[in-house]
Design a protein around this motif. Structure first.
Motif, PDB file in Angstrom:
ATOM      1  N   GLN A   1     -52.735 -59.698 -59.087  1.00  0.00           N
ATOM      2  CA  GLN A   1     -51.344 -59.796 -59.480  1.00  0.00           C
ATOM      3  C   GLN A   1     -51.049 -58.869 -60.645  1.00  0.00           C
ATOM      4  OE1 GLN A   1     -51.063 -64.037 -60.323  1.00  0.00           O
ATOM      5  NE2 GLN A   1     -49.946 -64.369 -58.401  1.00  0.00           N
ATOM      6  N   VAL A   2     -49.796 -58.527 -60.779  1.00  0.00           N
ATOM      7  CA  VAL A   2     -49.310 -57.769 -61.925  1.00  0.00           C
ATOM      8  C   VAL A   2     -48.523 -58.729 -62.802  1.00  0.00           C
ATOM      9  CG1 VAL A   2     -47.811 -55.909 -62.714  1.00  0.00           C
ATOM     10  CG2 VAL A   2     -49.162 -55.625 -60.632  1.00  0.00           C
ATOM     11  N   GLN A   3     -48.797 -58.723 -64.104  1.00  0.00           N
ATOM     12  CA  GLN A   3     -48.076 -59.612 -65.025  1.00  0.00           C
ATOM     13  C   GLN A   3     -47.028 -58.810 -65.768  1.00  0.00           C
ATOM     14  OE1 GLN A   3     -49.988 -62.927 -67.146  1.00  0.00           O
ATOM     15  NE2 GLN A   3     -49.337 -61.938 -69.050  1.00  0.00           N
ATOM     16  N   LEU A   4     -45.767 -59.188 -65.586  1.00  0.00           N
ATOM     17  CA  LEU A   4     -44.664 -58.538 -66.273  1.00  0.00           C
ATOM     18  C   LEU A   4     -44.373 -59.253 -67.587  1.00  0.00           C
ATOM     19  CD1 LEU A   4     -42.284 -57.996 -63.211  1.00  0.00           C
ATOM     20  CD2 LEU A   4     -44.092 -56.488 -64.078  1.00  0.00           C
ATOM     21  N   GLY A   5     -43.597 -58.602 -68.432  1.00  0.00           N
ATOM     22  CA  GLY A   5     -43.334 -59.146 -69.757  1.00  0.00           C
ATOM     23  C   GLY A   5     -42.346 -60.290 -69.754  1.00  0.00           C
ATOM     24  N   THR A   6     -42.176 -60.892 -70.910  1.00  0.00           N
ATOM     25  CA  THR A   6     -41.236 -61.995 -71.073  1.00  0.00           C
ATOM     26  C   THR A   6     -39.823 -61.462 -71.293  1.00  0.00           C
ATOM     27  OG1 THR A   6     -41.600 -62.078 -73.450  1.00  0.00           O
ATOM     28  CG2 THR A   6     -43.018 -63.447 -72.072  1.00  0.00           C
ATOM     29  N   VAL A   7     -38.873 -62.310 -71.075  1.00  0.00           N
ATOM     30  CA  VAL A   7     -37.477 -62.009 -71.372  1.00  0.00           C
ATOM     31  C   VAL A   7     -37.027 -62.991 -72.451  1.00  0.00           C
ATOM     32  CG1 VAL A   7     -35.116 -61.936 -70.480  1.00  0.00           C
ATOM     33  CG2 VAL A   7     -37.023 -61.175 -69.041  1.00  0.00           C
ATOM     34  N   ARG A   8     -36.561 -62.474 -73.569  1.00  0.00           N
ATOM     35  CA  ARG A   8     -36.131 -63.320 -74.674  1.00  0.00           C
ATOM     36  C   ARG A   8     -34.814 -62.766 -75.201  1.00  0.00           C
ATOM     37  NH1 ARG A   8     -39.071 -63.821 -79.200  1.00  0.00           N
ATOM     38  NH2 ARG A   8     -39.268 -66.091 -79.219  1.00  0.00           N
ATOM     39  N   PHE A   9     -33.753 -63.535 -75.066  1.00  0.00           N
ATOM     40  CA  PHE A   9     -32.475 -63.088 -75.595  1.00  0.00           C
ATOM     41  C   PHE A   9     -31.560 -64.283 -75.818  1.00  0.00           C
ATOM     42  CE2 PHE A   9     -29.762 -63.589 -71.838  1.00  0.00           C
ATOM     43  CZ  PHE A   9     -30.715 -63.645 -70.830  1.00  0.00           C
ATOM     44  N   GLY A  10     -30.552 -64.056 -76.661  1.00  0.00           N
ATOM     45  CA  GLY A  10     -29.601 -65.110 -76.964  1.00  0.00           C
ATOM     46  C   GLY A  10     -28.213 -64.554 -77.168  1.00  0.00           C
ATOM     47  N   GLN A  11     -27.234 -65.441 -77.082  1.00  0.00           N
ATOM     48  CA  GLN A  11     -25.843 -65.059 -77.364  1.00  0.00           C
ATOM     49  C   GLN A  11     -25.145 -66.192 -78.082  1.00  0.00           C
ATOM     50  OE1 GLN A  11     -23.148 -62.916 -74.608  1.00  0.00           O
ATOM     51  NE2 GLN A  11     -21.861 -64.744 -74.658  1.00  0.00           N
ATOM     52  N   TRP A  12     -24.385 -65.826 -79.102  1.00  0.00           N
ATOM     53  CA  TRP A  12     -23.476 -66.777 -79.739  1.00  0.00           C
ATOM     54  C   TRP A  12     -22.055 -66.373 -79.393  1.00  0.00           C
ATOM     55  CZ3 TRP A  12     -23.895 -71.372 -82.129  1.00  0.00           C
ATOM     56  CH2 TRP A  12     -22.709 -71.888 -82.647  1.00  0.00           C
ATOM     57  N   SER A  13     -21.243 -67.340 -78.960  1.00  0.00           N
ATOM     58  CA  SER A  13     -19.857 -67.080 -78.588  1.00  0.00           C
ATOM     59  C   SER A  13     -18.935 -67.994 -79.378  1.00  0.00           C
ATOM     60  CB  SER A  13     -19.638 -67.319 -77.090  1.00  0.00           C
ATOM     61  OG  SER A  13     -20.444 -66.456 -76.316  1.00  0.00           O
ATOM     62  N   SER A  14     -17.982 -67.394 -80.068  1.00  0.00           N
ATOM     63  CA  SER A  14     -16.893 -68.129 -80.704  1.00  0.00           C
ATOM     64  C   SER A  14     -15.602 -67.712 -80.019  1.00  0.00           C
ATOM     65  CB  SER A  14     -16.809 -67.811 -82.200  1.00  0.00           C
ATOM     66  OG  SER A  14     -17.975 -68.241 -82.879  1.00  0.00           O
ATOM     67  N   LEU A  15     -14.808 -68.691 -79.582  1.00  0.00           N
ATOM     68  CA  LEU A  15     -13.599 -68.411 -78.823  1.00  0.00           C
ATOM     69  C   LEU A  15     -12.383 -68.713 -79.676  1.00  0.00           C
ATOM     70  CD1 LEU A  15     -15.954 -69.080 -76.697  1.00  0.00           C
ATOM     71  CD2 LEU A  15     -14.095 -69.380 -75.066  1.00  0.00           C
ATOM     72  N   TYR A  16     -11.511 -67.695 -79.800  1.00  0.00           N
ATOM     73  CA  TYR A  16     -10.342 -67.784 -80.671  1.00  0.00           C
ATOM     74  C   TYR A  16      -9.059 -67.627 -79.857  1.00  0.00           C
ATOM     75  CZ  TYR A  16     -13.767 -66.946 -84.371  1.00  0.00           C
ATOM     76  OH  TYR A  16     -14.846 -67.028 -85.210  1.00  0.00           O
ATOM     77  N   PRO A  17      -7.957 -68.212 -80.331  1.00  0.00           N
ATOM     78  CA  PRO A  17      -6.676 -68.044 -79.633  1.00  0.00           C
ATOM     79  C   PRO A  17      -6.272 -66.574 -79.583  1.00  0.00           C
ATOM     80  CG  PRO A  17      -6.549 -69.799 -81.276  1.00  0.00           C
ATOM     81  CD  PRO A  17      -7.835 -69.088 -81.511  1.00  0.00           C
ATOM     82  N   THR A  18      -5.643 -66.182 -78.465  1.00  0.00           N
ATOM     83  CA  THR A  18      -5.162 -64.819 -78.321  1.00  0.00           C
ATOM     84  C   THR A  18      -3.867 -64.833 -77.525  1.00  0.00           C
ATOM     85  OG1 THR A  18      -5.807 -62.565 -77.692  1.00  0.00           O
ATOM     86  CG2 THR A  18      -6.381 -64.319 -76.161  1.00  0.00           C
ATOM     87  N   ALA A  19      -3.085 -63.769 -77.628  1.00  0.00           N
ATOM     88  CA  ALA A  19      -1.834 -63.667 -76.876  1.00  0.00           C
ATOM     89  C   ALA A  19      -2.120 -63.056 -75.502  1.00  0.00           C
ATOM     90  CB  ALA A  19      -0.833 -62.800 -77.639  1.00  0.00           C
ATOM     91  N   PRO A  20      -1.649 -63.685 -74.429  1.00  0.00           N
ATOM     92  CA  PRO A  20      -1.927 -63.152 -73.094  1.00  0.00           C
ATOM     93  C   PRO A  20      -1.121 -61.896 -72.808  1.00  0.00           C
ATOM     94  CG  PRO A  20      -0.447 -65.024 -72.931  1.00  0.00           C
ATOM     95  CD  PRO A  20      -0.847 -64.923 -74.377  1.00  0.00           C
ATOM     96  N   THR A  21      -1.736 -60.956 -72.121  1.00  0.00           N
ATOM     97  CA  THR A  21      -1.067 -59.753 -71.630  1.00  0.00           C
ATOM     98  C   THR A  21      -1.341 -59.640 -70.137  1.00  0.00           C
ATOM     99  OG1 THR A  21      -2.987 -58.331 -72.007  1.00  0.00           O
ATOM    100  CG2 THR A  21      -1.459 -58.617 -73.859  1.00  0.00           C
ATOM    101  N   ARG A  22      -0.642 -58.717 -69.480  1.00  0.00           N
ATOM    102  CA  ARG A  22      -0.867 -58.541 -68.054  1.00  0.00           C
ATOM    103  C   ARG A  22      -2.306 -58.131 -67.778  1.00  0.00           C
ATOM    104  NH1 ARG A  22       3.319 -54.857 -64.859  1.00  0.00           N
ATOM    105  NH2 ARG A  22       4.625 -56.591 -65.601  1.00  0.00           N
ATOM    106  N   SER A  23      -2.864 -57.292 -68.624  1.00  0.00           N
ATOM    107  CA  SER A  23      -4.250 -56.852 -68.447  1.00  0.00           C
ATOM    108  C   SER A  23      -5.223 -58.016 -68.601  1.00  0.00           C
ATOM    109  CB  SER A  23      -4.580 -55.760 -69.459  1.00  0.00           C
ATOM    110  OG  SER A  23      -5.946 -55.415 -69.416  1.00  0.00           O
ATOM    111  N   LEU A  24      -4.991 -58.867 -69.618  1.00  0.00           N
ATOM    112  CA  LEU A  24      -5.876 -60.007 -69.840  1.00  0.00           C
ATOM    113  C   LEU A  24      -5.815 -60.982 -68.669  1.00  0.00           C
ATOM    114  CD1 LEU A  24      -5.371 -60.849 -73.633  1.00  0.00           C
ATOM    115  CD2 LEU A  24      -7.252 -59.619 -72.564  1.00  0.00           C
TER     116      LEU A  24
END
Length: 426
Positions: free
Chosen positions: A234-257
């Motif tokens: 077998q071939v042993q591949l590396g680990t995957v380690r990652f994270g994300q922090w998300s803060s959600l704030y009010p925004t004004a809607p547009t046609r693009s959004l």
């Protein structure tokens, strides 16, 4: 006089509180253990219960009994789904401040475990929003309690997982909000090392500013072993380690959004449907992609979209055996608890290979109920951060003695760090 509808030798579907009383008394008279389900049984083939166990399923007790617009409260039966309650409130410009992350969670089920969400840094637990409740105790007697009457009993029943009585009806607080037209923009930060992720999460949990929702996620995979295309081994591949922090704030809607939201919503729903319909190893890449859709919060979405972001993919991306634990850590010990839990699970993985993917989710919790619960256990009455770990299991790789060691380790962390376990809806 009505009688509870018997679905199978083990499952009863009461329609009202009187039915619950008769079922509890019958179970007590015949010395049959009781298990309570708020909604439908799991979709994997039924209840799979011991022959002598009685199940009380409250899914027919799902009525929205009364809506008081002046007080901004709603009275519901325990089997009512939070998503249905929220939709009913939306017609009057109201909503529930704390809901679960998928649409099938019921009011009684969420109340029995406390109930947290990515809005808990602002609104606390779901049980902080309960004004009063009706219940049936273990002897089959009906009782009521609330914030201003029988308060000790009220706090004992809430978050007790059904052990102190079956919740049959609740009065919930609502807030003025238009979830379908409240638009949020995501401020995301990504990390490749665990230390930086924990430090940033701690800062955001302590100082959320005006974020409407907040959540941090971390994923840590074991090395992947892949068979060689030619020859043995077998071939042993590396680990995957990652994270994300998300803060959600009010925004004004547009046609693009609005257009971006529509495209993203359709893509996530399609991905979840494909992942759910693709079993076995062939579906693993799609399920990993579905997990990524939960991991990486979209740039723009409505408040209702954000609350149920995991709904379309949660069952597919989390398929398979796993060990889950949640801990409320006081802010003063938040980073220590996070490191110790991670080291506990990672240590067992390195020694025995029992886990594959170790993932964590975290956000802040500012709860009056939790502060009171801490004080009742002689712990500091402070705000908390919720830290949950989900560890994917290798088949037959977690013997009972090792599981006992893990549980003992978690209990020691909670004891020494003034933290409390969270028994979540699963």
């Amino acid at each position: 006089m009505s009688t509870p509808h018997l679905v199978s030798p083990a499952e009863y579907l009461p329609r009202d509180t009187a039915d619950v009383v008769r079922t509890v008394r019958n179970s007590r008279d015949h010395s049959r253990p009781l298990t309570v389900h708020g909604g439908d049984p799991a979709a994997d083939g039924g209840l799979d219960l011991p022959d002598q166990q009685t199940v009380v399923s409250l899914r027919r007790m799902n009525a929205i009994v009364d809506l008081n617009l002046g007080r901004r409260t709603v009275r519901v039966q325990a089997g009512a789904r939070l998503s249905d309650i929220d939709r009913r409130l939306a017609a009057h410009g109201l909503g529930l401040p704390v809901v679960g992350d998928h649409r099938d969670i019921t009011a009684g089920g969420f109340a029995s475990v406390g109930g947290v969400s990515t809005a808990s840094h602002r609104h606390g637990l779901f049980i902080d929003q309960i004004a009063d409740l009706e219940y049936v105790d273990t002897d089959g007697r009906i009782g009521t309690c609330g914030r201003t009457h029988h308060t000790e009993r009220f706090h004992r029943i809430l978050g007790a997982g059904g052990r102190a009585g079956i919740i049959t009806a609740l009065t919930l607080d609502a807030v003025q909000v238009d979830k379908d037209n409240t638009w949020l923009s995501t401020d995301s930060h990504r990390f490749l090392d665990f230390d930086s992720f924990v430090d940033y999460a701690y800062a955001e949990v302590c100082r959320p500013r005006d974020a409407v929702l907040q959540v941090g996620r971390w994923v840590d995979t074991a090395p992947l072993k892949v068979s060689r295309p030619v020859g043995a081994g077998q071939v042993q591949l590396g680990t995957v380690r990652f994270g994300q922090w998300s803060s959600l704030y009010p925004t004004a809607p547009t046609r693009s959004l609005r257009a971006r939201r529509e495209v993203g919503s359709r893509a996530r729903k399609s991905l979840g449907a494909i992942a759910s319909a693709t079993p076995g190893k062939a579906g693993m890449p799609v399920r990993n992609a579905a997990a990524g859709a939960v991991m990486f919060t979209p740039k723009v979405l409505t408040l209702r979209d954000a609350e149920y972001l995991a709904d379309t993919v949660i069952s597919s991306s989390e398929r398979g055996a796993a060990y889950r634990v949640g801990v409320f850590a006081p802010l003063s010990n938040y980073t220590s608890v996070f490191y110790r839990l991670h080291d506990l699970f990672n240590g067992h993985r390195e020694r025995t290979g029992c886990f594959t993917v170790i993932s964590a989710m975290t956000y802040g919790v500012r709860s009056a109920h939790l502060r009171a619960e801490s004080a009742a256990h002689s712990l500091p009455a402070t705000d908390h951060g919720l830290i949950t770990f989900t560890c994917r299991l290798r088949p037959q790789a977690l013997p009972s003695e090792q599981l006992r060691d893990i549980v003992t380790g978690i209990e020691e962390i909670c004891r020494s760090e003034n933290s409390m376990r969270y028994e979540s809806v699963d």
